[in-house]
Design an enzyme around this catalytic site. Structure first.
Site, PDB file in Angstrom:
ATOM      1  N   LYS A  78      13.852 -24.436 -82.425  1.00  0.00           N
ATOM      2  CA  LYS A  78      15.249 -23.998 -82.565  1.00  0.00           C
ATOM      3  C   LYS A  78      15.598 -23.929 -84.050  1.00  0.00           C
ATOM      4  O   LYS A  78      15.183 -24.801 -84.826  1.00  0.00           O
ATOM      5  CB  LYS A  78      16.133 -25.005 -81.832  1.00  0.00           C
ATOM      6  CG  LYS A  78      17.596 -24.642 -81.725  1.00  0.00           C
ATOM      7  CD  LYS A  78      18.327 -25.727 -80.929  1.00  0.00           C
ATOM      8  CE  LYS A  78      19.793 -25.432 -80.732  1.00  0.00           C
ATOM      9  NZ  LYS A  78      20.474 -26.492 -79.960  1.00  0.00           N
ATOM     10  N   SER A 153      23.165 -24.594 -76.206  1.00  0.00           N
ATOM     11  CA  SER A 153      22.983 -23.742 -77.355  1.00  0.00           C
ATOM     12  C   SER A 153      21.523 -23.411 -77.655  1.00  0.00           C
ATOM     13  O   SER A 153      21.249 -22.497 -78.432  1.00  0.00           O
ATOM     14  CB  SER A 153      23.594 -24.400 -78.593  1.00  0.00           C
ATOM     15  OG  SER A 153      22.915 -25.608 -78.883  1.00  0.00           O
ATOM     16  N   SER A 177      22.827 -29.063 -74.663  1.00  0.00           N
ATOM     17  CA  SER A 177      22.200 -27.853 -75.198  1.00  0.00           C
ATOM     18  C   SER A 177      20.710 -27.666 -74.922  1.00  0.00           C
ATOM     19  O   SER A 177      20.173 -26.590 -75.191  1.00  0.00           O
ATOM     20  CB  SER A 177      22.434 -27.762 -76.700  1.00  0.00           C
ATOM     21  OG  SER A 177      23.700 -27.220 -76.926  1.00  0.00           O
TER      22      SER A 177
HETATM   23  N1  GLN Z   1      28.095 -26.860 -74.875  1.00  0.00           N
HETATM   24  C1  GLN Z   1      28.078 -27.955 -75.797  1.00  0.00           C
HETATM   25  C2  GLN Z   1      28.972 -27.648 -76.964  1.00  0.00           C
HETATM   26  O1  GLN Z   1      29.327 -26.505 -77.124  1.00  0.00           O
HETATM   27  C3  GLN Z   1      26.672 -28.187 -76.182  1.00  0.00           C
HETATM   28  C4  GLN Z   1      26.392 -28.477 -77.582  1.00  0.00           C
HETATM   29  C5  GLN Z   1      25.019 -29.033 -77.832  1.00  0.00           C
HETATM   30  O2  GLN Z   1      24.480 -29.763 -77.014  1.00  0.00           O
HETATM   31  N2  GLN Z   1      24.500 -28.748 -78.999  1.00  0.00           N
HETATM   32  O3  GLN Z   1      29.335 -28.516 -77.698  1.00  0.00           O
END
Ligand code: GLN
Length: 484
Positions: A78, A153, A177
């Protein structure tokens, strides 16, 4: 079967027997990226030359007698994980051309194990999101249906694994995420216990919940990757100095006598019918395999989203302060003084969601509001953690759906941040409590993958591997592929 479709275990066995080389495997993955990524857009940077060179090096190491499941295995990271000499953008304009001077600890560990970095994958800018639509470089598409999001994400990482561009990928999970995109793309995604793997060299989002982890084709592969990246790091004080278990040994055990909790709050209103059916079916399967399903109640679960969306922006507003147009990345050329360097660089460099979170966080942390919002959220967070720990004391794991519905269409929710935040309803609990949790494919709803989530005791990833592996071996989901 094409080489890029292999699992880590299969490929490493073939390399050990001399049937294939890392150079061939890496070539097959790079060819797959070239063929398919025009449509999926999972990769932001592809390191073709470096990867081919490293693959040859890995083959040499093997021919000298070196062994290891990850030696010569190509993967994707990532793009919020620092990689020395290769761009790390966090999918943000503010870091568009940023090249880190060092590797994140987990990248360093994978390098030592001989894994080959193929590419850096797309994400929601700074990992803020659940769909990968918040990337400054455009969305990633779900390999199961190109009109849909891959989740987020870590959407690029999950889509790349689902489309066989690599043998595994790294993601980061702050509030779902890794698990959300794994669920939407029909692959395995593990969020380890907070502190199990080092955060050193991750672009910080919410430092109190951030954790890196593997996205893989099987549970067995997740165990292999976690074993390689886990452990104490002197550069991350939240990684305890405790031994990393040999996770492979958990895979051999059956489920007889295990107790798995089923929280009633996670199976109620708002859960899509097809998702509910798939997870309920998985529960029946686990019972057949010898586990006992225990109904439990988690009344604090409903506060997960409001608490997460106070704590997360608070930490984000502070963590993103370092991107000031002076130290890293984009610096506005039009600025006339220091203040303008800050405002113009940040104004131009950050996307709408990052700005929204900076404003929310700054607001809830400001004098007069701190007690009412931030402090209160921290108190409820402790309640959420205590409740989960209390239940898990009597159980081996908890089972829930990972997401309330399968992958939605690109654009369907992007104008409604609140709706997007609600995607995290089942995943924030384990993040706020720092517990390990894994999403495992458990079927389909209208042709789209569904994931179930297993939450474990602190540092008991082994149990999640044990349950996941037994389930995977007894069902037909692993190995099913998207047609793209
Ligand atoms: N959906 C969560 C957010 O927008 C996930 C973020 C993450 O785990 N990096 O904060």
């Amino acid at each position: 079967m094409k080489l890029n479709e292999l699992t880590i275990k299969e490929a490493s066995q073939k390399m050990a027997k001399g049937e294939i080389t890392s150079a061939e495997l890496t070539k097959a993955c790079l060819a797959r990226i070239k063929e398919i990524d025009k449509k999926i857009k999972a990769c932001l940077t592809v390191c073709e030359k470096e990867a081919s060179k490293e693959a040859k090096e890995a083959d040499k190491r093997r021919s000298r007698g070196e062994k290891g499941d990850l030696l010569g295995i190509p993967y994707i990271a990532k793009d919020n994980i620092l990689t020395k000499g290769v761009k790390t953008t966090a999918a943000s304009k503010i870091l568009e051309n940023y090249i880190a001077p060092f590797d994140a600890t987990i990248i360093k560990k994978l390098k030592e194990a001989g894994a080959i970095l193929l590419a850096k994958s797309n994400l929601d800018e700074f990992a803020h999101g659940a769909s990968t639509e918040n990337s400054a470089f455009g969305p990633t598409h779900n390999p199961w249906d190109l009109t849909r999001v891959p989740g987020g994400s870590s959407g690029g990482s999950a889509a790349a694994v689902a489309a066989d561009m690599c043998l595994f990928a790294l993601g980061t999970d702050t509030g779902g995420s890794i698990r959300c995109p794994a669920s939407f793309c029909g692959v395995v995604g593990l969020k380890p216990t907070y502190g199990r793997a080092s955060r050193f060299g991750l672009i910080a989002m919410t430092s109190s919940t951030d954790v890196p982890g593997p996205i893989t084709k099987t549970i067995e592969d997740a165990a292999i990757v976690l074993e390689a990246i886990a452990g104490h790091d002197k550069n991350d004080a939240t990684t305890p100095d405790m031994e990393v278990p040999v996770y492979g040994k958990f895979l051999e055990k059956n489920l007889k006598g295990l107790k798995i909790g089923r929280p009633e709050e996670y199976f109620g209103q708002g859960l899509e019918k097809g998702v509910k059916e798939a997870v309920e079916k998985a529960i029946v399967k686990l019972e057949e395999l010898g586990a006992k399903i225990i109904p439990i109640k988690l009344p604090y679960a409903k506060y997960g989203i409001p608490v997460y969306y106070i704590i997360t922006p608070s930490e984000i507003s502070s963590n993103l302060a370092r991107f000031d147009g002076v130290k890293y990345g984009l610096s506005s050329k039009e600025a006339k003084d220091l203040k303008e360097i800050y405002t113009k660089s940040r104004g131009k460099g950050f996307g709408p969601e990052a700005k929204r979170r900076i404003m929310l966080g700054t607001y809830v942390l400001s004098a007069g509001y701190y007690d009412a919002y931030y402090l209160q959220a921290q108190k409820v967070r402790t309640k959420i953690k205590e409740e989960l720990d209390f239940e898990l004391e009597k159980l081996d794991a908890i089972i829930t759906p990972t997401q309330p519905s399968p992958a939605f269409r690109i654009g369907e929710q992007s104008d409604d941040p609140l709706k997007m935040y609600l995607e995290d309803i089942f995943v924030t609990g384990a993040s706020l409590a720092g517990l390990p949790a894994v999403s495992i494919p458990c079927g389909f709803s209208s042709g789209l993958p569904v994931g179930m989530q297993l939450i474990g005791k602190r540092f008991d990833e082994g149990m999640l591997f044990r349950i996941g592996n037994a389930y995977e071996k007894a069902t037909e989901w692993d190995g099913k592929k998207p047609e793209t």
